[in-house]
Design a protein around this motif. Structure first.
Motif, PDB file in Angstrom:
ATOM      1  N   ARG A   1      -1.676  10.225 -19.258  1.00  0.00           N
ATOM      2  CA  ARG A   1      -2.174   8.917 -19.704  1.00  0.00           C
ATOM      3  C   ARG A   1      -1.999   7.838 -18.637  1.00  0.00           C
ATOM      4  O   ARG A   1      -2.821   6.938 -18.515  1.00  0.00           O
ATOM      5  CB  ARG A   1      -1.470   8.486 -20.982  1.00  0.00           C
ATOM      6  N   PHE A   2      -0.903   7.930 -17.860  1.00  0.00           N
ATOM      7  CA  PHE A   2      -0.603   6.878 -16.891  1.00  0.00           C
ATOM      8  C   PHE A   2      -0.912   7.302 -15.450  1.00  0.00           C
ATOM      9  O   PHE A   2      -0.403   6.695 -14.512  1.00  0.00           O
ATOM     10  CB  PHE A   2       0.854   6.446 -17.032  1.00  0.00           C
ATOM     11  N   LEU A   3      -1.793   8.268 -15.285  1.00  0.00           N
ATOM     12  CA  LEU A   3      -2.171   8.670 -13.929  1.00  0.00           C
ATOM     13  C   LEU A   3      -2.872   7.545 -13.176  1.00  0.00           C
ATOM     14  O   LEU A   3      -2.878   7.530 -11.942  1.00  0.00           O
ATOM     15  CB  LEU A   3      -3.074   9.907 -13.981  1.00  0.00           C
ATOM     16  N   PHE A   4      -3.444   6.578 -13.911  1.00  0.00           N
ATOM     17  CA  PHE A   4      -4.088   5.454 -13.219  1.00  0.00           C
ATOM     18  C   PHE A   4      -3.078   4.600 -12.462  1.00  0.00           C
ATOM     19  O   PHE A   4      -3.450   3.824 -11.580  1.00  0.00           O
ATOM     20  CB  PHE A   4      -4.866   4.587 -14.222  1.00  0.00           C
ATOM     21  N   VAL A   5      -1.780   4.761 -12.778  1.00  0.00           N
ATOM     22  CA  VAL A   5      -0.739   4.023 -12.053  1.00  0.00           C
ATOM     23  C   VAL A   5      -0.541   4.617 -10.663  1.00  0.00           C
ATOM     24  O   VAL A   5      -0.501   3.896  -9.663  1.00  0.00           O
ATOM     25  CB  VAL A   5       0.584   4.050 -12.843  1.00  0.00           C
ATOM     26  N   SER A   6      -0.417   5.919 -10.576  1.00  0.00           N
ATOM     27  CA  SER A   6      -0.201   6.569  -9.276  1.00  0.00           C
ATOM     28  C   SER A   6      -1.512   6.879  -8.553  1.00  0.00           C
ATOM     29  O   SER A   6      -1.508   7.137  -7.351  1.00  0.00           O
ATOM     30  CB  SER A   6       0.606   7.862  -9.457  1.00  0.00           C
ATOM     31  N   ARG A   7      -2.626   6.834  -9.278  1.00  0.00           N
ATOM     32  CA  ARG A   7      -3.949   7.056  -8.677  1.00  0.00           C
ATOM     33  C   ARG A   7      -4.872   5.903  -9.068  1.00  0.00           C
ATOM     34  O   ARG A   7      -5.860   6.095  -9.790  1.00  0.00           O
ATOM     35  CB  ARG A   7      -4.526   8.387  -9.152  1.00  0.00           C
ATOM     36  N   PRO A   8      -4.575   4.699  -8.606  1.00  0.00           N
ATOM     37  CA  PRO A   8      -5.326   3.514  -9.060  1.00  0.00           C
ATOM     38  C   PRO A   8      -6.800   3.543  -8.699  1.00  0.00           C
ATOM     39  O   PRO A   8      -7.609   2.869  -9.343  1.00  0.00           O
ATOM     40  CB  PRO A   8      -4.602   2.354  -8.380  1.00  0.00           C
ATOM     41  N   GLN A   9      -7.166   4.327  -7.685  1.00  0.00           N
ATOM     42  CA  GLN A   9      -8.575   4.403  -7.299  1.00  0.00           C
ATOM     43  C   GLN A   9      -9.429   5.023  -8.399  1.00  0.00           C
ATOM     44  O   GLN A   9     -10.644   4.800  -8.448  1.00  0.00           O
ATOM     45  CB  GLN A   9      -8.732   5.174  -5.982  1.00  0.00           C
ATOM     46  N   THR A  10      -8.813   5.789  -9.305  1.00  0.00           N
ATOM     47  CA  THR A  10      -9.565   6.399 -10.402  1.00  0.00           C
ATOM     48  C   THR A  10      -9.978   5.374 -11.454  1.00  0.00           C
ATOM     49  O   THR A  10     -10.797   5.672 -12.323  1.00  0.00           O
ATOM     50  CB  THR A  10      -8.738   7.505 -11.077  1.00  0.00           C
ATOM     51  N   ALA A  11      -9.400   4.183 -11.382  1.00  0.00           N
ATOM     52  CA  ALA A  11      -9.727   3.117 -12.348  1.00  0.00           C
ATOM     53  C   ALA A  11     -10.427   1.954 -11.642  1.00  0.00           C
ATOM     54  O   ALA A  11     -10.305   0.805 -12.065  1.00  0.00           O
ATOM     55  CB  ALA A  11      -8.459   2.640 -13.053  1.00  0.00           C
ATOM     56  N   LYS A  12     -11.173   2.247 -10.600  1.00  0.00           N
ATOM     57  CA  LYS A  12     -11.831   1.200  -9.822  1.00  0.00           C
ATOM     58  C   LYS A  12     -12.673   0.283 -10.699  1.00  0.00           C
ATOM     59  O   LYS A  12     -12.645  -0.947 -10.563  1.00  0.00           O
ATOM     60  CB  LYS A  12     -12.708   1.832  -8.739  1.00  0.00           C
TER      61      LYS A  12
ATOM     62  N   VAL B   1       0.855  -1.192   0.000  1.00  0.00           N
ATOM     63  CA  VAL B   1       0.000   0.000   0.000  1.00  0.00           C
ATOM     64  C   VAL B   1       0.891   1.242   0.000  1.00  0.00           C
ATOM     65  O   VAL B   1       1.782   1.389   0.842  1.00  0.00           O
ATOM     66  CB  VAL B   1      -0.931   0.003   1.221  1.00  0.00           C
ATOM     67  N   SER B   2       0.669   2.133  -0.960  1.00  0.00           N
ATOM     68  CA  SER B   2       1.437   3.374  -1.056  1.00  0.00           C
ATOM     69  C   SER B   2       0.754   4.465  -0.253  1.00  0.00           C
ATOM     70  O   SER B   2      -0.467   4.646  -0.350  1.00  0.00           O
ATOM     71  CB  SER B   2       1.568   3.810  -2.519  1.00  0.00           C
ATOM     72  N   GLN B   3       1.521   5.194   0.524  1.00  0.00           N
ATOM     73  CA  GLN B   3       0.950   6.260   1.341  1.00  0.00           C
ATOM     74  C   GLN B   3       0.329   7.352   0.478  1.00  0.00           C
ATOM     75  O   GLN B   3      -0.639   8.000   0.881  1.00  0.00           O
ATOM     76  CB  GLN B   3       2.024   6.858   2.243  1.00  0.00           C
ATOM     77  N   SER B   4       0.855   7.541  -0.716  1.00  0.00           N
ATOM     78  CA  SER B   4       0.378   8.628  -1.568  1.00  0.00           C
ATOM     79  C   SER B   4      -1.053   8.437  -2.041  1.00  0.00           C
ATOM     80  O   SER B   4      -1.769   9.411  -2.290  1.00  0.00           O
ATOM     81  CB  SER B   4       1.300   8.791  -2.780  1.00  0.00           C
ATOM     82  N   CYS B   5      -1.488   7.166  -2.185  1.00  0.00           N
ATOM     83  CA  CYS B   5      -2.841   6.910  -2.681  1.00  0.00           C
ATOM     84  C   CYS B   5      -3.664   6.033  -1.746  1.00  0.00           C
ATOM     85  O   CYS B   5      -4.853   5.831  -1.970  1.00  0.00           O
ATOM     86  CB  CYS B   5      -2.793   6.291  -4.070  1.00  0.00           C
ATOM     87  N   GLY B   6      -3.037   5.451  -0.738  1.00  0.00           N
ATOM     88  CA  GLY B   6      -3.755   4.666   0.258  1.00  0.00           C
ATOM     89  C   GLY B   6      -4.157   3.282  -0.193  1.00  0.00           C
ATOM     90  O   GLY B   6      -5.040   2.672   0.416  1.00  0.00           O
ATOM     91  N   MET B   7      -3.527   2.774  -1.243  1.00  0.00           N
ATOM     92  CA  MET B   7      -3.852   1.424  -1.702  1.00  0.00           C
ATOM     93  C   MET B   7      -2.675   0.823  -2.464  1.00  0.00           C
ATOM     94  O   MET B   7      -1.715   1.519  -2.793  1.00  0.00           O
ATOM     95  CB  MET B   7      -5.109   1.429  -2.569  1.00  0.00           C
ATOM     96  N   SER B   8      -2.760  -0.475  -2.721  1.00  0.00           N
ATOM     97  CA  SER B   8      -1.782  -1.120  -3.583  1.00  0.00           C
ATOM     98  C   SER B   8      -1.908  -0.527  -4.981  1.00  0.00           C
ATOM     99  O   SER B   8      -2.985  -0.048  -5.370  1.00  0.00           O
ATOM    100  CB  SER B   8      -2.044  -2.628  -3.617  1.00  0.00           C
ATOM    101  N   THR B   9      -0.831  -0.537  -5.732  1.00  0.00           N
ATOM    102  CA  THR B   9      -0.838   0.086  -7.050  1.00  0.00           C
ATOM    103  C   THR B   9      -0.559  -0.937  -8.146  1.00  0.00           C
ATOM    104  O   THR B   9      -0.064  -2.035  -7.892  1.00  0.00           O
ATOM    105  CB  THR B   9       0.216   1.204  -7.124  1.00  0.00           C
ATOM    106  N   CYS B  10      -0.871  -0.542  -9.373  1.00  0.00           N
ATOM    107  CA  CYS B  10      -0.632  -1.412 -10.523  1.00  0.00           C
ATOM    108  C   CYS B  10       0.774  -1.167 -11.074  1.00  0.00           C
ATOM    109  O   CYS B  10       1.534  -0.342 -10.568  1.00  0.00           O
ATOM    110  CB  CYS B  10      -1.676  -1.152 -11.599  1.00  0.00           C
ATOM    111  N   GLU B  11       1.105  -1.911 -12.128  1.00  0.00           N
ATOM    112  CA  GLU B  11       2.369  -1.728 -12.831  1.00  0.00           C
ATOM    113  C   GLU B  11       2.130  -1.993 -14.303  1.00  0.00           C
ATOM    114  O   GLU B  11       1.405  -2.928 -14.661  1.00  0.00           O
ATOM    115  CB  GLU B  11       3.425  -2.682 -12.277  1.00  0.00           C
ATOM    116  N   VAL B  12       2.727  -1.154 -15.149  1.00  0.00           N
ATOM    117  CA  VAL B  12       2.576  -1.298 -16.595  1.00  0.00           C
ATOM    118  C   VAL B  12       3.916  -1.732 -17.174  1.00  0.00           C
ATOM    119  O   VAL B  12       4.876  -0.961 -17.188  1.00  0.00           O
ATOM    120  CB  VAL B  12       2.111   0.016 -17.248  1.00  0.00           C
ATOM    121  N   TYR B  13       3.987  -2.974 -17.621  1.00  0.00           N
ATOM    122  CA  TYR B  13       5.225  -3.556 -18.155  1.00  0.00           C
ATOM    123  C   TYR B  13       5.299  -3.393 -19.673  1.00  0.00           C
ATOM    124  O   TYR B  13       4.278  -3.455 -20.365  1.00  0.00           O
ATOM    125  CB  TYR B  13       5.266  -5.066 -17.888  1.00  0.00           C
ATOM    126  N   GLU B  14       6.535  -3.271 -20.160  1.00  0.00           N
ATOM    127  CA  GLU B  14       6.787  -3.284 -21.596  1.00  0.00           C
ATOM    128  C   GLU B  14       8.086  -4.049 -21.850  1.00  0.00           C
ATOM    129  O   GLU B  14       9.130  -3.720 -21.276  1.00  0.00           O
ATOM    130  CB  GLU B  14       6.915  -1.864 -22.113  1.00  0.00           C
TER     131      GLU B  14
END
Length: 258
Positions: free
Chosen positions: A239-250, A99-112
């Motif tokens: 475009r990748f704000l859903f990575v640092s703000r995963p709650q926006t992509a609930k 869980v990241s303190q910045s968003c209060g939840m576990s976050t995703c990861e985008v691999y390439e």
């Protein structure tokens, strides 16, 4: 390396590491040793490369750094050694994003994937019942998203090549190994059989099945095929704000299929 990651960086192989071009920022590479990941392998006493992989977290073009900081985004790159870890291909040990303190939840990861090929392995949980388990086979230019809260590991799919990949992460990233280690690894171990990768069940979990699949295009996140994810960030920094703000992509995380 034939794939263009979108900025001037290249992996090195002897020793493992990275070369930064003009106008690129990044730290000194950190190496992960075989001893550091043994506990989560199929055979903890196995032999293999002394340095399993080299990693740099927070790299990019100097002109983009402030934009990345403003959005709490971090770009990391990893390159793997060739070969095997006992019966397994070179891989990471497996973890859940803390869980990241910045968003209060576990976050995703985008691999390439940049070079070589990989199975991006993921399971819904690292509890006794691992839930849905996927192994997504990806080659150079392919993108794979691991959703928040899922246990995952990156596995080299070709033991004759060095695997290199990049990923978008949250800046205050952290790794939770507790439940994976309690089960002595991920729910499905990759093993090399006749130069192919097969998956065998880890019997420290309840019975599950593994779905092996190809990557898909993540249209719901606005990710485009054919351009590097770093280049897509340069074109559209939000475009990748859903990575640092995963709650926006609930909605997108519900019933997520990689």
């Amino acid at each position: 390396m034939r794939f263009d990651p979108g900025f001037d960086i290249a992996p090195t192989y002897d020793p493992l590491g990275f070369r930064y071009g003009a106008g690129v920022f990044g730290p000194k590479p950190e190496d992960r040793s075989l001893d550091a990941i043994r506990k989560n392998l199929l055979d903890p006493g196995c032999g293999g490369p002394e340095t399993v992989y080299s990693i740099v977290m927070d790299v990019g073009r100097k002109e983009d750094r402030e934009i990345m900081l403003e959005r709490n985004l971090l770009y990391g790159v990893v390159t793997y050694a060739k070969g095997t870890l006992g019966r397994e291909p070179v891989r990471s040990q497996g973890h859940i994003h803390a869980v990241s303190q910045s968003c209060g939840m576990s976050t995703c990861e985008v691999y390439e994937i940049w070079n070589g090929s990989a199975y991006i392995y993921m399971q819904e949980t690292a509890k006794d019942n691992p839930g849905r388990c996927y192994a997504v086979y990806a080659g150079a230019g392919d993108v794979v998203i691991v959703p928040p809260g899922w246990a995952h590991a990156t596995i080299s799919a070709d033991i004759t090549q060095n695997l290199t990949f990049g990923a978008w992460c949250v800046r205050d990233f952290g790794f939770d190994y507790k439940d994976v280690r309690a089960h002595k690894g991920i729910a499905w171990f990759p093993v090399v059989a006749d130069s192919q990768i097969e998956f065998i069940a880890n019997h420290n979990y309840e019975k599950s099945r593994i779905i092996i699949k190809a990557p898909r295009v993540y249209r719901e996140f606005g990710i485009e095929k054919g351009q590097s994810i770093y280049g897509q960030f340069v074109d559209d920094p939000d475009r990748f704000l859903f990575v640092s703000r995963p709650q926006t992509a609930k909605k997108e995380w519900e019933h997520f299929v990689p």
